[in-house]
Motif scaffolding. Structure first.
Motif, mmCIF file in Angstrom:
data_model
loop_
_atom_site.group_PDB
_atom_site.id
_atom_site.type_symbol
_atom_site.label_atom_id
_atom_site.label_comp_id
_atom_site.label_asym_id
_atom_site.label_seq_id
_atom_site.Cartn_x
_atom_site.Cartn_y
_atom_site.Cartn_z
ATOM 1 N N GLN A 1 -7.398 9.498 -3.986
ATOM 2 C CA GLN A 1 -7.432 10.725 -3.862
ATOM 3 C C GLN A 1 -7.392 11.436 -2.577
ATOM 4 O O GLN A 1 -7.174 12.501 -2.271
ATOM 5 C CB GLN A 1 -8.840 11.290 -4.709
ATOM 6 N N ARG A 2 -7.633 10.577 -1.506
ATOM 7 C CA ARG A 2 -7.411 10.734 -0.225
ATOM 8 C C ARG A 2 -5.808 10.400 0.346
ATOM 9 O O ARG A 2 -5.721 10.258 1.739
ATOM 10 C CB ARG A 2 -8.286 10.559 0.751
ATOM 11 N N ALA A 3 -5.010 9.921 -0.394
ATOM 12 C CA ALA A 3 -3.908 9.284 -0.089
ATOM 13 C C ALA A 3 -3.172 10.188 0.959
ATOM 14 O O ALA A 3 -2.705 9.770 1.932
ATOM 15 C CB ALA A 3 -3.177 8.566 -1.016
ATOM 16 N N ALA B 1 -6.400 2.053 2.985
ATOM 17 C CA ALA B 1 -7.287 3.031 2.512
ATOM 18 C C ALA B 1 -6.689 3.841 1.394
ATOM 19 O O ALA B 1 -7.593 4.475 0.545
ATOM 20 C CB ALA B 1 -7.609 3.657 3.563
ATOM 21 N N CYS B 2 -5.334 4.235 1.406
ATOM 22 C CA CYS B 2 -4.690 4.876 0.354
ATOM 23 C C CYS B 2 -4.913 4.209 -0.821
ATOM 24 O O CYS B 2 -4.980 4.683 -1.970
ATOM 25 C CB CYS B 2 -3.343 4.784 0.674
ATOM 26 N N ALA C 1 -2.749 -2.189 13.489
ATOM 27 C CA ALA C 1 -4.031 -2.363 12.745
ATOM 28 C C ALA C 1 -4.355 -1.101 12.282
ATOM 29 O O ALA C 1 -4.932 -1.121 11.195
ATOM 30 C CB ALA C 1 -5.045 -3.029 13.620
ATOM 31 N N THR C 2 -4.477 -0.082 13.001
ATOM 32 C CA THR C 2 -4.856 1.256 12.876
ATOM 33 C C THR C 2 -3.983 1.855 11.448
ATOM 34 O O THR C 2 -4.604 2.332 10.500
ATOM 35 C CB THR C 2 -4.856 2.239 13.707
ATOM 36 N N GLY C 3 -2.774 1.649 11.462
ATOM 37 C CA GLY C 3 -1.795 1.972 10.433
ATOM 38 C C GLY C 3 -2.062 1.134 9.243
ATOM 39 O O GLY C 3 -1.941 1.767 8.067
ATOM 40 N N ALA C 4 -2.393 -0.080 9.332
ATOM 41 C CA ALA C 4 -2.486 -0.900 8.309
ATOM 42 C C ALA C 4 -3.930 -0.482 7.365
ATOM 43 O O ALA C 4 -3.854 -0.442 6.488
ATOM 44 C CB ALA C 4 -2.728 -2.352 8.487
ATOM 45 N N ALA C 5 -4.845 -0.087 8.403
ATOM 46 C CA ALA C 5 -6.154 0.314 7.895
ATOM 47 C C ALA C 5 -5.817 1.722 7.111
ATOM 48 O O ALA C 5 -6.523 1.850 5.794
ATOM 49 C CB ALA C 5 -7.332 0.491 8.837
ATOM 50 N N CYS C 6 -5.125 2.552 7.618
ATOM 51 C CA CYS C 6 -4.745 3.755 6.775
ATOM 52 C C CYS C 6 -4.176 3.394 5.608
ATOM 53 O O CYS C 6 -4.506 4.194 4.524
ATOM 54 C CB CYS C 6 -4.308 4.851 7.603
ATOM 55 N N ALA C 7 -3.220 2.486 5.649
ATOM 56 C CA ALA C 7 -2.424 2.105 4.469
ATOM 57 C C ALA C 7 -2.995 1.873 3.170
ATOM 58 O O ALA C 7 -3.316 2.162 2.089
ATOM 59 C CB ALA C 7 -1.279 1.363 4.891
ATOM 60 N N ALA D 1 0.711 -1.242 -0.070
ATOM 61 C CA ALA D 1 -0.055 0.027 -0.010
ATOM 62 C C ALA D 1 0.737 1.277 -0.046
ATOM 63 O O ALA D 1 0.414 2.426 -0.456
ATOM 64 C CB ALA D 1 -0.799 0.181 1.199
ATOM 65 N N LEU D 2 1.718 1.205 0.682
ATOM 66 C CA LEU D 2 2.833 2.364 1.004
ATOM 67 C C LEU D 2 4.259 2.285 0.321
ATOM 68 O O LEU D 2 5.053 3.139 0.692
ATOM 69 C CB LEU D 2 2.723 2.926 2.260
ATOM 70 N N GLY D 3 4.609 1.180 -0.134
ATOM 71 C CA GLY D 3 5.846 1.024 -0.644
ATOM 72 C C GLY D 3 6.945 0.856 0.742
ATOM 73 O O GLY D 3 6.643 1.088 1.744
#
Length: 240
Positions: free
Chosen positions: A106-108, A100-101, A92-98, A42-44
């Motif tokens: 457009q919200r990345a 979601a990107c 888990a929260t960080g993974a969810a944010c990732a 998700a984020l490289g």
């Protein structure tokens, strides 16, 4: 597929170095591998290394005065090694944010700030707890400000609070330095982490141990979620 391969190589080198067994249980290592694949996909490398920094710095500060904290009965279990519950409670929260990107590109930019804020919150919490237990001269229950023994749920100290701010800035600075988020978001992450860590202390003082399902890992998840939410809200306000 490329992300899976790159993460596998990196994780293989980590395991081969012998450091993994000092930081993670075998089950924790397996779950960390899954988490690593999610983050790299998700984020490289930027998202992946930010989480690795959290693991290394968090594990290092956990071992500060470990013998003394163990003797006092306030040290982390398993010598500070993280298990699956710690991996997901923290990330888990960080993974969810990732993820979601990927779903909302457009919200990345906003979600990357949330990702960094969640990890800044958790490292800040870890620094505050471990340095507070090791060096806190006087610890106070956050809800009453009455002195309590170090290691009490919901206890805060001046030394721990200062260390917590420093811990959150480590993640925020790194995330900005590698281009995961703008440098102007560093302060946002630090403020979000401070707010979230105090929310966690209040929850620890008022509910932890009194509600069966509200375990330390659940509290950590709430903590990082509050950090991510506050971070994104503040960043969105700054952009208006």
């Amino acid at each position: 597929m490329e992300a899976l391969t790159i993460n596998s190589v990196g994780f293989g080198l980590f395991i081969g170095s012998g450091k993994a067994e000092k930081l993670l249980t075998p089950q924790g290592a397996a779950h960390a591998y899954v988490l690593g694949n999610i983050l790299w996909y998700a984020l490289g490398w930027r998202g992946w290394t930010t989480c690795v920094l959290y693991l290394l710095a968090g594990s290092a500060v956990t071992k500060v005065k470990m013998a003394e904290k163990t003797a006092r009965g306030i040290a982390e279990g398993r010598g500070g090694r993280r298990g699956p519950e710690n991996v997901w409670g923290s990330a888990a929260t960080g993974a969810a944010c990732a993820l979601a990107c990927v779903v909302w590109p457009q919200r990345a930019a906003l979600l990357r700030v949330g990702y960094a804020a969640s990890l800044a919150t958790k490292l800040g919490d870890t620094f505050a707890s471990e340095i507070g237990k090791a060096y806190g001269r006087t610890t106070y229950l956050i809800t009453t400000l009455r002195p309590v023994p170090a290691g009490t749920e919901g206890a805060v100290s001046l030394e721990g609070t200062a260390a917590g701010v420093g811990g959150s800035l480590i993640i925020a600075w790194y995330a900005a330095a590698i281009g995961l988020m703008p440098a102007s978001a560093i302060g946002v992450c630090a403020v979000a982490a401070f707010v979230a860590c105090n929310v966690e202390s209040v929850l620890g003082a008022t509910t932890q141990g009194k509600t069966a399902w509200l375990t330390n890992e659940v509290i950590n998840f709430v903590n990082t979620t509050v950090g991510a939410a506050v971070g994104m809200a503040l960043w969105a306000l700054m952009l208006r």
